[in-house]
Design a protein around this motif. Structure first.
Motif, mmCIF file in Angstrom:
data_model
loop_
_atom_site.group_PDB
_atom_site.id
_atom_site.type_symbol
_atom_site.label_atom_id
_atom_site.label_comp_id
_atom_site.label_asym_id
_atom_site.label_seq_id
_atom_site.Cartn_x
_atom_site.Cartn_y
_atom_site.Cartn_z
ATOM 1 N N ARG A 109 0.849 -1.198 0.000
ATOM 2 C CA ARG A 109 0.000 0.000 0.000
ATOM 3 C C ARG A 109 0.881 1.244 0.000
ATOM 4 N N ILE A 110 0.613 2.135 -0.949
ATOM 5 C CA ILE A 110 1.326 3.411 -1.000
ATOM 6 C C ILE A 110 0.318 4.532 -1.194
ATOM 7 N N ASN A 111 0.712 5.699 -0.773
ATOM 8 C CA ASN A 111 -0.047 6.928 -1.012
ATOM 9 C C ASN A 111 0.798 7.817 -1.907
ATOM 10 N N VAL A 112 0.190 8.368 -2.927
ATOM 11 C CA VAL A 112 0.868 9.278 -3.847
ATOM 12 C C VAL A 112 0.143 10.609 -3.781
ATOM 13 N N ARG A 113 0.886 11.657 -3.450
ATOM 14 C CA ARG A 113 0.304 13.002 -3.355
ATOM 15 C C ARG A 113 1.042 13.893 -4.348
ATOM 16 N N PHE A 114 0.349 14.244 -5.421
ATOM 17 C CA PHE A 114 0.937 15.075 -6.466
ATOM 18 C C PHE A 114 0.925 16.539 -6.057
ATOM 19 N N SER A 115 1.899 17.277 -6.570
ATOM 20 C CA SER A 115 1.881 18.730 -6.402
ATOM 21 C C SER A 115 0.748 19.282 -7.256
ATOM 22 N N ASP A 116 0.434 20.553 -7.059
ATOM 23 C CA ASP A 116 -0.666 21.187 -7.790
ATOM 24 C C ASP A 116 -0.526 21.060 -9.302
ATOM 25 N N ASP A 117 0.701 21.098 -9.804
ATOM 26 C CA ASP A 117 0.910 21.054 -11.252
ATOM 27 C C ASP A 117 1.348 19.676 -11.761
ATOM 28 N N PHE A 118 1.305 18.641 -10.924
ATOM 29 C CA PHE A 118 1.646 17.268 -11.291
ATOM 30 C C PHE A 118 3.082 17.124 -11.805
ATOM 31 N N THR A 119 3.998 17.957 -11.340
ATOM 32 C CA THR A 119 5.396 17.826 -11.751
ATOM 33 C C THR A 119 6.242 17.105 -10.707
ATOM 34 N N THR A 120 5.746 17.048 -9.478
ATOM 35 C CA THR A 120 6.424 16.320 -8.410
ATOM 36 C C THR A 120 5.363 15.587 -7.590
ATOM 37 N N ALA A 121 5.830 14.659 -6.759
ATOM 38 C CA ALA A 121 4.900 13.925 -5.905
ATOM 39 C C ALA A 121 5.629 13.468 -4.655
ATOM 40 N N MET A 122 4.860 13.243 -3.601
ATOM 41 C CA MET A 122 5.372 12.607 -2.385
ATOM 42 C C MET A 122 4.745 11.215 -2.338
ATOM 43 N N VAL A 123 5.597 10.207 -2.163
ATOM 44 C CA VAL A 123 5.132 8.827 -2.072
ATOM 45 C C VAL A 123 5.360 8.368 -0.639
ATOM 46 N N THR A 124 4.323 7.819 -0.022
ATOM 47 C CA THR A 124 4.419 7.295 1.334
ATOM 48 C C THR A 124 4.164 5.805 1.290
ATOM 49 N N ASP A 125 5.131 5.045 1.781
ATOM 50 C CA ASP A 125 4.975 3.600 1.891
ATOM 51 C C ASP A 125 4.335 3.312 3.236
ATOM 52 N N ALA A 126 3.156 2.701 3.225
ATOM 53 C CA ALA A 126 2.414 2.465 4.465
ATOM 54 C C ALA A 126 3.157 1.514 5.401
ATOM 55 N N ALA A 127 3.929 0.564 4.860
ATOM 56 C CA ALA A 127 4.646 -0.403 5.700
ATOM 57 C C ALA A 127 5.725 0.275 6.537
ATOM 58 N N PHE A 128 6.411 1.247 5.958
ATOM 59 C CA PHE A 128 7.502 1.917 6.657
ATOM 60 C C PHE A 128 7.093 3.272 7.217
ATOM 61 N N GLY A 129 5.986 3.833 6.735
ATOM 62 C CA GLY A 129 5.557 5.142 7.189
ATOM 63 C C GLY A 129 6.517 6.240 6.776
ATOM 64 N N VAL A 130 7.231 6.013 5.682
ATOM 65 C CA VAL A 130 8.234 6.957 5.211
ATOM 66 C C VAL A 130 7.723 7.653 3.955
ATOM 67 N N SER A 131 7.831 8.972 3.928
ATOM 68 C CA SER A 131 7.455 9.751 2.747
ATOM 69 C C SER A 131 8.713 10.233 2.053
ATOM 70 N N VAL A 132 8.751 10.047 0.749
ATOM 71 C CA VAL A 132 9.892 10.490 -0.048
ATOM 72 C C VAL A 132 9.395 11.209 -1.290
ATOM 73 N N SER A 133 10.248 12.039 -1.819
ATOM 74 C CA SER A 133 9.934 12.762 -3.039
ATOM 75 C C SER A 133 10.118 11.831 -4.235
ATOM 76 N N ALA A 134 9.214 11.956 -5.206
ATOM 77 C CA ALA A 134 9.291 11.141 -6.416
ATOM 78 C C ALA A 134 9.447 12.042 -7.630
ATOM 79 N N LYS A 135 10.202 11.558 -8.590
ATOM 80 C CA LYS A 135 10.281 12.235 -9.872
ATOM 81 C C LYS A 135 9.044 11.849 -10.659
ATOM 82 N N VAL A 136 8.448 12.817 -11.339
ATOM 83 C CA VAL A 136 7.221 12.571 -12.097
ATOM 84 C C VAL A 136 7.414 13.044 -13.523
#
Length: 144
Positions: free
Chosen positions: A42-69
């Protein structure tokens, strides 16, 4: 123009502008296709307003990291990220590559292993959209 009409017109402009400031989030439940591999369930993906970047959170680790989009089509986005994970042998950085189709809410994912010549472990799943207004838009329409 009358005062009530101006108020309605202002509300329409505010809401149309708020839509442009909307931030889209997706909750994705994933399953591995490859048997001997770890794919996040299970992951959560939260896009920036312009869909150029995103934060991905892995539910197992509870860690949020920046993703290239990068946008692949009108409805498909490619994401790439690494997770800093502490293992018994030290700190590992599993890398992932995923494609999210925002029209049919499907995601495919690969786990990239540095130096491996084998086929990358893969997974797939479905996502649920959680659209929310940005804080600025919420303040403008009085939803806070």
């Amino acid at each position: 123009m009358s005062v009530p009409a101006c108020g309605i017109l202002a509300l329409v402009f505010t809401l149309s502008g708020a839509g442009a400031l909307a931030e889209d989030s997706f909750q994705c439940n994933l399953k591995p296709i490859s048997r001997a591999s770890w794919i996040p369930s299970r992951i959560n993906v939260r896009f920036s307003d312009d869909f150029t970047t995103a934060m991905v959170t892995d539910a197992a680790f509870g860690v949020s990291v920046s993703a290239k989009v990068s946008q692949r089509s009108a409805t498909t986005y490619a994401l790439s990220w690494s997770l800093p994970v502490l293992t018994n042998s030290g700190r590992a950085k599993p890398r992932f590559r995923a494609a999210l189709n925002t029209a049919n809410l499907k995601m495919s994912i690969q786990s990239i292993r540095a130096g491996s010549t084998m086929q990358p472990p893969r997974g797939w799943g479905t996502c649920r959209r959680e659209a929310s207004l940005s804080l600025l838009a919420q303040n403008r329409v009085g939803w806070n």
